[in-house]
Design a protein around this motif. Structure first.
Motif, mmCIF file in Angstrom:
data_model
loop_
_atom_site.group_PDB
_atom_site.id
_atom_site.type_symbol
_atom_site.label_atom_id
_atom_site.label_comp_id
_atom_site.label_asym_id
_atom_site.label_seq_id
_atom_site.Cartn_x
_atom_site.Cartn_y
_atom_site.Cartn_z
ATOM 1 N N LYS A 58 0.843 -1.203 0.000
ATOM 2 C CA LYS A 58 0.000 0.000 0.000
ATOM 3 C C LYS A 58 0.886 1.265 0.000
ATOM 4 O O LYS A 58 0.745 2.133 -0.857
ATOM 5 N N THR A 59 1.772 1.300 0.992
ATOM 6 C CA THR A 59 2.652 2.468 1.078
ATOM 7 C C THR A 59 3.492 2.585 -0.195
ATOM 8 O O THR A 59 3.787 3.692 -0.670
ATOM 9 N N THR A 60 3.857 1.423 -0.757
ATOM 10 C CA THR A 60 4.675 1.415 -1.974
ATOM 11 C C THR A 60 3.989 2.198 -3.100
ATOM 12 O O THR A 60 4.670 2.844 -3.906
ATOM 13 N N LEU A 755 -3.461 10.173 3.037
ATOM 14 C CA LEU A 755 -3.284 9.839 4.449
ATOM 15 C C LEU A 755 -2.875 8.374 4.520
ATOM 16 O O LEU A 755 -3.613 7.483 4.078
ATOM 17 N N ASP A 756 -1.686 8.131 5.056
ATOM 18 C CA ASP A 756 -1.198 6.748 5.125
ATOM 19 C C ASP A 756 -1.286 6.278 6.570
ATOM 20 O O ASP A 756 -0.624 6.836 7.441
ATOM 21 N N GLU A 757 -2.083 5.239 6.802
ATOM 22 C CA GLU A 757 -2.313 4.673 8.140
ATOM 23 C C GLU A 757 -2.598 5.781 9.151
ATOM 24 O O GLU A 757 -1.829 6.001 10.082
ATOM 25 N N PRO A 758 -3.731 6.496 9.042
ATOM 26 C CA PRO A 758 -3.984 7.631 9.956
ATOM 27 C C PRO A 758 -4.534 7.198 11.320
ATOM 28 O O PRO A 758 -4.630 8.019 12.204
HETATM 29 MG MG MG Z 1 2.426 0.791 4.952
#
Ligand code: MG
Ligand code: ADP
Length: 817
Positions: A58-60, A755-758
């Motif tokens: 996901k973050t990738t 928003l990444d893992e908020p």
């Molecule tokens: Mg991640």
């Protein structure tokens, strides 16, 4: 086909409004980290949720977007490690992002070693290459990479970092995000400039007075320079007149010097010529003496040792010597001949006595030439007679033996037959007496026969013995005869030989005798010649030698006379030539007319002038040095006057500029104070709103301290401690407030928020608050993308992308969108 623009790419279409209103359409990751081929579409409006378990990439996706826009090493890890582990050979990592800015469509495409930016939908290339594309994107979206990620990306790690930061770092971070540092930087530069100008103006005060002083000095130095110039001119003139005098005097001196040179040269030559003539003269006496001695010797030569006499004496002596030699030879020959003759006599005698001896020996030998034949015949006869006798006797012996055997057999037979039997011979009956008679007669007969046989054998033996002895005697006689014959033969041959030798010796003796006679005759002849004695001969020789030596001595004197005469002649000529030369040189020297006194005067006058000139030159160079130094000083003073004049004239302009900079600094300081004073209330207000929403209104307000640390208020009170979840929310609220402020401040309305893992570690009810806030935020930001492993996120989203890791291919894939 994408259109490729000609010439250098990288220029952005200036027709667009710069920055603002960035909208993401599609993110396509190929061989990028754990994405083999993942395509994510983002709707233009509303909330998009990207959900999936841990490590599903996901973050990738967010990093893919960042890399496509900015390239480089901004994402985790290195560019070299971007490529998916399972990527087939020769296919590299690639990220394509479709996006719009201000309503215009673009596509950025980045590979590991290159990148391109297209204007869509025509696919016109507007930038190419990793760096040009990054720069073009920065210009297009109106933000640096740093600004872009701190505004648009709200990552869990950023939020956590913000809540954990110390006061100084936080202030610095916030100032940096809000670009306060730019104001600080500008202010710093202004202050620096102001200080520099102040220092320069400080240095310039008093330059008006300086100018006046410098101008006075300039006048003074000018007057001095003029005086020095006049002095230099005067000395120069003096030097010129000296140099004219000098040139006349030098000319005179040169003439005198030349005369002196010639005079010296000629005098030297005259001296030399005289010396040579003296030398010649000194040789004359010696030569004349030699000549006189020579003449004397010439007169004495024939008297003392006349050549004829010497020659005669020499011949005579030669003859005598030869005669003596011949006499000696004749004597020698004579004695040799006598010795030879004596030898021959002896030889002959020897040979004769040998012959005599041999004759006696021959006579002594008893030699009968027929004896051998006679003896041979006797031997033959004896042998033959013997074999005849023995043969006859042997026959008889044989007959007797046969008779004997017969008789014995008869006796035997009768004995066997015994008495009364018939006689085997006569076949008569034999009775006792007859028997005995017969036997008796037979035995008698036997005895007779045996006796005869033995007698005859004895005769054979005797004959053998006699014959042997006779033959031995005969053979001995024969060998004696042979010896006598051999001796006779050898002595006879020797005798013949020696008789011949005697003949030879006789001949030799005769020859030697005749030779001796010849030698004697020769000797007699020579003895008649004139042969002086050895002593006499020696004294004659000495006399001759003395005469010869005397003659040689006199002759050498005569020879020297000739040489000396020739030499004398040559020297005379030489002497005359020298005398002529001496006269010529003497008259030449007189004609030069050189006067030492005059010469010394000329030298003195040149020396005096030279000294004066030197003094004048020293004076001139001293004056010139002074003049030069004064001129240098004048030019220095002039430069200073010029520069001071410039300073004085620029002073006014600088003063005006200083006033302007001072004013600008003051204004910037005021501006900084104003900005700082508005940040905190603004952030407080935004944070309060966000925080209230996140806590269901439990915390109604947030207050920010000087260092931007937050204090939450609950029912009008400020609790000293906050729960972990509450402080996470506070940090999120601050981060969101920052994003919003940043977006507003950049001058471009930002419509995009990731928003990444908020949710951090929030419980479910609180997560709902975050989701609600996100929904609310969609009223402020056109596009909100929430990335989370929390499944409820889907409920708050308008559009969902679900990721899953597919172990069969070792990569992530989109399972639902
Ligand atoms: Mg991640
Ligand atoms: N070059 C690569 N090829 C394949 N997998 C990779 C590569 N680089 C990193 N990964 C994997 O990517 C995963 C991390 O992805 P990430 O996007 O952080 O997951 P999420 O955010 O979904 O938790 C890790 O499991 C790591 O092993």
């Amino acid at each position: 086909m994408p259109g490729v623009c000609e010439g250098p790419v990288g220029g952005v279409d200036r027709g667009h409004q710069k920055g603002g209103n960035v909208n993401i359409r599609r993110i396509h990751l190929q061989n990028f980290r754990l994405h083999a081929d993942t395509e994510v579409f983002v709707p233009a409006k509303g909330v998009t949720a990207i959900v999936g378990g841990n490590e599903t990439g996901k973050t990738t996706i967010l990093e893919g977007l960042e890399w496509a826009f900015s390239g480089g090493d901004h994402t985790r890890g290195k560019v070299a490690n971007l490529r998916w582990f399972g990527a087939p050979p020769r296919s590299g990592a690639k990220v394509t992002v479709d996006f719009s800015v201000g309503g215009k469509e673009y596509r950025v495409e980045r590979l590991e070693s290159t990148a391109r930016l297209f204007a869509m939908p025509a696919e016109t290339v507007i930038a190419q290459g990793t760096t040009p594309v990054s720069e073009a994107v920065t210009e297009l979206i109106g933000m640096t990479h740093r600004e872009f990620i701190s505004t648009v990306f709200c990552r869990q790690k950023d939020v956590e970092a913000l809540s954990r930061m110390g006061a100084t770092d936080r202030v610095a971070f916030i100032r940096q995000v809000l670009q306060m540092e730019k104001i600080d930087e500008a202010l710093k530069n202004l202050r620096k400039r102001k200080n520099e100008m102040a220092a320069r103006l400080e240095g310039m005060t008093g330059s008006e007075d300086d100018l006046k002083r410098a101008e006075a000095e300039q006048r003074e130095v000018t007057a001095r320079v003029e005086a020095s110039g006049a002095a230099v001119h005067a000395v120069g003139k003096e030097l010129q007149s000296l140099s004219e005098h000098m040139s006349d005097a030098t000319k005179v001196l040169a003439e005198e010097r030349q005369k002196k040179g010639t005079f010296r040269d000629l005098t030297h030559r005259l001296e030399m010529a005289k010396r040579v003539r003296e030398g010649i003269r000194s040789q004359f006496a010696d030569l004349e003496q030699q000549i006189a001695a020579g003449k004397e010797a010439e007169a004495a030569l024939e008297d003392a040792a006349p050549e004829g006499l010497i020659e005669e004496l020499r011949d005579y002596l030669h003859e005598c010597r030869r005669n003596r030699q011949r006499l000696q030879q004749a004597l020698d020959a004579m004695s040799r001949a006598s010795a030879a003759r004596n030898g021959a006599v002896l030889n002959l005698k020897e040979h004769e006595s040998r012959v005599e001896e041999l004759q006696c020996a021959l006579d002594a030998v008893e030699y009968d030439p027929d004896l051998l034949a006679k003896l041979d015949a006797q031997i033959q006869e004896m042998s033959r007679a013997h074999s005849e006798t023995v043969g006859a006797l042997r026959g008889e012996i044989e007959a007797h033996r046969t008779d004997e055997r017969k008789t014995l057999r008869k006796i035997e037979a009768i004995k066997q037959a015994g008495e009364g039997a018939c006689c085997p011979t006569c076949l008569r009956g034999m009775d006792g007496e007859v028997f005995d008679q017969v036997l008796e007669s037979l035995n008698d007969h036997l005895r007779v026969v045996v006796k005869d046989a033995e007698h005859k054998e004895e005769l054979v033996r005797q004959s053998n013995e006699m014959t042997r002895r006779g033959l031995a005697e005969l053979r001995a006689a024969r060998s004696d005869a042979e010896q006598a014959r051999d001796a006779h033969k050898s002595v006879s041959s020797d005798l013949i030989h020696w008789r011949r030798e005697v003949k030879v010796a006789e001949a030799r003796l005769e020859e030697a005798a005749s030779r001796r006679n010849e030698a004697r005759a020769d000797l007699a002849k020579i003895e008649k010649l004139d042969v002086p004695e050895a002593e006499e001969l020696r004294s004659m020789e000495q006399e001759l030698d003395a005469k010869v030596a005397e003659r040689v001595r006199l002759e050498s004197r005569v020879e020297a006379l000739a040489v000396a005469s020739a030499r004398l002649e040559r020297l005379q000529a030489d002497h005359d030539a020298r005398t002529v030369e001496v006269e010529a040189l003497t008259s030449k020297i007189a004609s030069i007319g050189f006067d030492e006194e005059r010469y010394l005067q000329a030298e003195e006058s040149v020396g005096g002038l030279q000294e004066k000139t030197n003094q004048a030159e020293v004076a001139l160079s001293a004056r010139r040095a002074t003049y030069g130094a004064q001129k240098d000083e004048l030019s220095r003073v002039t430069v200073r006057v010029e520069s001071l004049r410039e300073v004085v004239s620029s002073l006014e302009a600088q003063k005006a500029e200083y006033r302007t900079v001072t004013k600008a600094t003051e204004m910037m300081e005021g501006f900084r104070v104003a900005v700082t004073s508005t940040i905190r209330p603004e952030m407080e207000e935004l944070m309060s709103g966000f925080y209230a929403a996140l806590t269901d209104g439990r915390h109604e307000a947030v207050e920010l301290n000087e260092d931007f640390s937050a204090q939450a208020f609950e029912a009008g009170h400020a609790p000293d401690t906050l729960s972990g979840g509450a402080s996470d929310q506070l940090a999120l609220a601050q981060r969101l407030a920052l994003s919003l402020m940043m977006a507003q401040r950049s001058g471009n309305p930002m419509n995009l928020l990731f928003l990444d893992e908020p949710f951090g570690s929030l419980e479910e009810s609180r997560r709902m608050n975050v989701l609600n806030l996100i929904r609310d935020l969609s009223g402020v930001f056109t596009q909100v993308v929430v990335i989370s492993h929390v499944a409820e996120t889907k409920d708050a989203a308008d559009y969902v992308v679900e990721l899953e890791h597919d172990p069969s291919i070792g990569a992530s894939r989109v399972v639902a969108a």
